[in-house]
Design a protein around this motif. Sequence first.
Motif, short mmCIF file in Angstrom:
data_model
loop_
_atom_site.label_atom_id
_atom_site.label_comp_id
_atom_site.label_asym_id
_atom_site.label_seq_id
_atom_site.Cartn_x
_atom_site.Cartn_y
_atom_site.Cartn_z
N PHE A 1 0.81 -1.33 0.04
CA PHE A 1 0.02 -0.14 0.00
C PHE A 1 0.78 1.37 0.05
CE2 PHE A 1 -2.60 -3.30 2.00
CZ PHE A 1 -3.44 -3.48 1.18
N VAL B 1 -5.82 -6.46 2.88
CA VAL B 1 -5.59 -7.76 1.86
C VAL B 1 -4.20 -7.51 1.20
CG1 VAL B 1 -6.53 -9.17 0.35
CG2 VAL B 1 -8.16 -8.15 1.97
N VAL C 1 -0.93 -9.57 -0.88
CA VAL C 1 -0.11 -10.76 -1.48
C VAL C 1 1.23 -10.21 -1.66
CG1 VAL C 1 0.00 -12.74 -2.90
CG2 VAL C 1 -2.31 -12.07 -2.06
N HIS D 1 4.08 -13.89 -5.20
CA HIS D 1 3.23 -14.97 -4.96
C HIS D 1 1.66 -14.57 -5.58
CE1 HIS D 1 5.77 -17.19 -2.41
NE2 HIS D 1 6.18 -16.11 -2.22
N GLY E 1 -1.22 -13.94 -8.21
CA GLY E 1 -1.73 -14.74 -9.24
C GLY E 1 -1.63 -16.28 -9.15
N THR E 2 -1.40 -16.54 -7.87
CA THR E 2 -1.67 -17.91 -7.61
C THR E 2 -2.68 -18.43 -6.75
OG1 THR E 2 -0.19 -17.68 -5.55
CG2 THR E 2 1.07 -18.28 -7.61
N LEU F 1 -3.91 -17.57 -3.92
CA LEU F 1 -3.78 -17.53 -2.45
C LEU F 1 -5.01 -17.08 -1.75
CD1 LEU F 1 -0.19 -16.71 -1.66
CD2 LEU F 1 -1.02 -19.09 -1.74
N LEU F 2 -5.73 -16.36 -2.42
CA LEU F 2 -6.90 -15.44 -1.52
C LEU F 2 -7.98 -16.55 -1.13
CD1 LEU F 2 -7.26 -12.02 -3.22
CD2 LEU F 2 -5.75 -12.57 -1.01
N PHE G 1 -13.75 -2.65 1.11
CA PHE G 1 -13.58 -1.54 0.00
C PHE G 1 -12.40 -2.37 -0.91
CE2 PHE G 1 -15.49 1.11 3.15
CZ PHE G 1 -16.17 1.84 2.58
N ALA H 1 -9.77 -3.29 -6.55
CA ALA H 1 -10.59 -3.65 -7.68
C ALA H 1 -11.81 -4.61 -7.70
CB ALA H 1 -9.32 -3.98 -9.02
N GLY I 1 -12.76 -6.99 -9.44
CA GLY I 1 -12.67 -8.27 -9.96
C GLY I 1 -11.92 -9.10 -8.95
N ILE I 2 -11.16 -8.49 -8.12
CA ILE I 2 -10.49 -9.56 -7.01
C ILE I 2 -11.25 -10.30 -6.34
CG2 ILE I 2 -8.83 -9.50 -5.21
CD1 ILE I 2 -7.93 -6.39 -6.15
N TYR I 3 -12.63 -9.60 -5.79
CA TYR I 3 -13.33 -10.12 -5.02
C TYR I 3 -14.90 -10.77 -5.34
CZ TYR I 3 -10.20 -8.04 -2.04
OH TYR I 3 -8.87 -7.55 -1.24
#
Length: 395
Positions: A26, A81, A83, A87, A89-90, A92-93, A115, A118, A120-122
């Motif tokens: 961040f 959150v 990563v 790591h 794109g693997t 892990l989330l 919040f 993006a 698309g992540i969630y």
Amino acid sequence: MPPAPEIRSLTPDDADAVADLDTEAFGYPAPTGPAAEQWPTVGSRAWGVLRGRDLVAAAEVRELASWFGGTAVPTAGIAAVAVRPEHRGTRLLVPLFRQMLADARARGEVISTLFPTAPGIYRPLGYEIVGELADVEVPVASLARIPAPEGIVLRRADPDDEPDVVVRRAVYDRWAAAQNGPLTRQGPQQRPLGREAPDDWDTVTLAFDTAGEPVGYAAWRRTDGYQGGTATVTVHEFIALTGAAAAALWRLFGGFESVAGTVALRTSGGDATRLVLPAAPWRPMRQWPYGLRLLDVVGAFRARGAAPIDATLPFRVIGDGLDGTYRLTASGGTLSCEPAAADGPAFTGRGLALAYAGVQSCANLRFVGLLSGPDTDDARWDALLGGGFAIRNYF
Ligand SMILES: CC(C)(COP(=O)(O)OP(=O)(O)OC[C@H]1O[C@@H](n2cnc3c(N)ncnc32)[C@H](O)[C@@H]1OP(=O)(O)O)[C@@H](O)C(=O)NCCC(=O)NCCS
């Protein structure tokens, strides 16, 4: 072969590794000395993914509650959150969220919000955008034309005067309880009384009606000089319980016409204070989308209030770990929900999040494929849960 990921809740011993991860993700300044407050903070739970001894992903859960239909719904607020870049794109989330949200569900948190940087992540994790916190700009000149409403008295709040702090808190509570979405600002994550607003150092103006009842407040700050065309009045929070209170507070900012050009307002959704503005400009400058998912279908509906209509609504949920068939029973503003053999309409998990939040009609959910099956109860679902969405806290 890299070691298999281990997922566990984090402890104060992990604080430095998490600070390092967050600084990188961040762009926070690197910590220079011992942390000022304990970590995880009171009312927060931290989770991590380790490969061997390396912390490669982390997230925090905040113990919150959100108003829906006039009742407070226990909410797992997800934050921080991150990563490690090597790591990413693997996926892990996926296991991290599975474990973190199972723990939240076991603790009685029936919905989860966040919040996202993006959406698309969630989405793969079942969250859908149900609202947004936003900064909008309103020209000061248009506010100067608002006539003084009758019967409203404005007064500067004293931040060290407890009755003033309580008044402001009471106005927020009355406003928030009448919306879908706002945090209750109670519980372990609550900031100290009088310091709940996004900025601790704001000036607060209170609005009272002729009976002396508090009907609104604005928490604001003057910034950047006095060039009429360019300077700004920043309003971090503007809550009004009546149109007259909203008009009086807007007019207060109109009084800056000769020295400021713009009011920058932190708001969300269909802010009712906009309804009293005489001019159209309301320019969105920055948005923070807000995502929601249900963790427990039965628990989430039982925790939520609804419109006072009677209905029995069978439904099905498909996907996002919520699969099942249910019956929702509405009576006098309260809901009950239980697993039941049901032939009703089928919501996807994300479709159910949007319906639950009261932000999309069944017709719109069908349009984007988030709801299918019989539509005979669509109008009842809309009437029961609808009503817009608001959020005023970032976390
Ligand atoms: C965001 C972050 C946590 C994602 O980590 P990751 O390892 O890429 O996540 P995953 O591999 O589990 O991917 C999860 C999904 O998110 C999607 N995704 C990842 N980054 C995305 C982005 N920037 N925009 C849209 N979607 C994204 C992936 O495509 C994947 O979807 P899929 O399963 O449909 O393919 C990581 O990039 C990070 O730490 N970024 C910096 C900090 C940050 O933004 N944190 C989020 C705070 S809300």
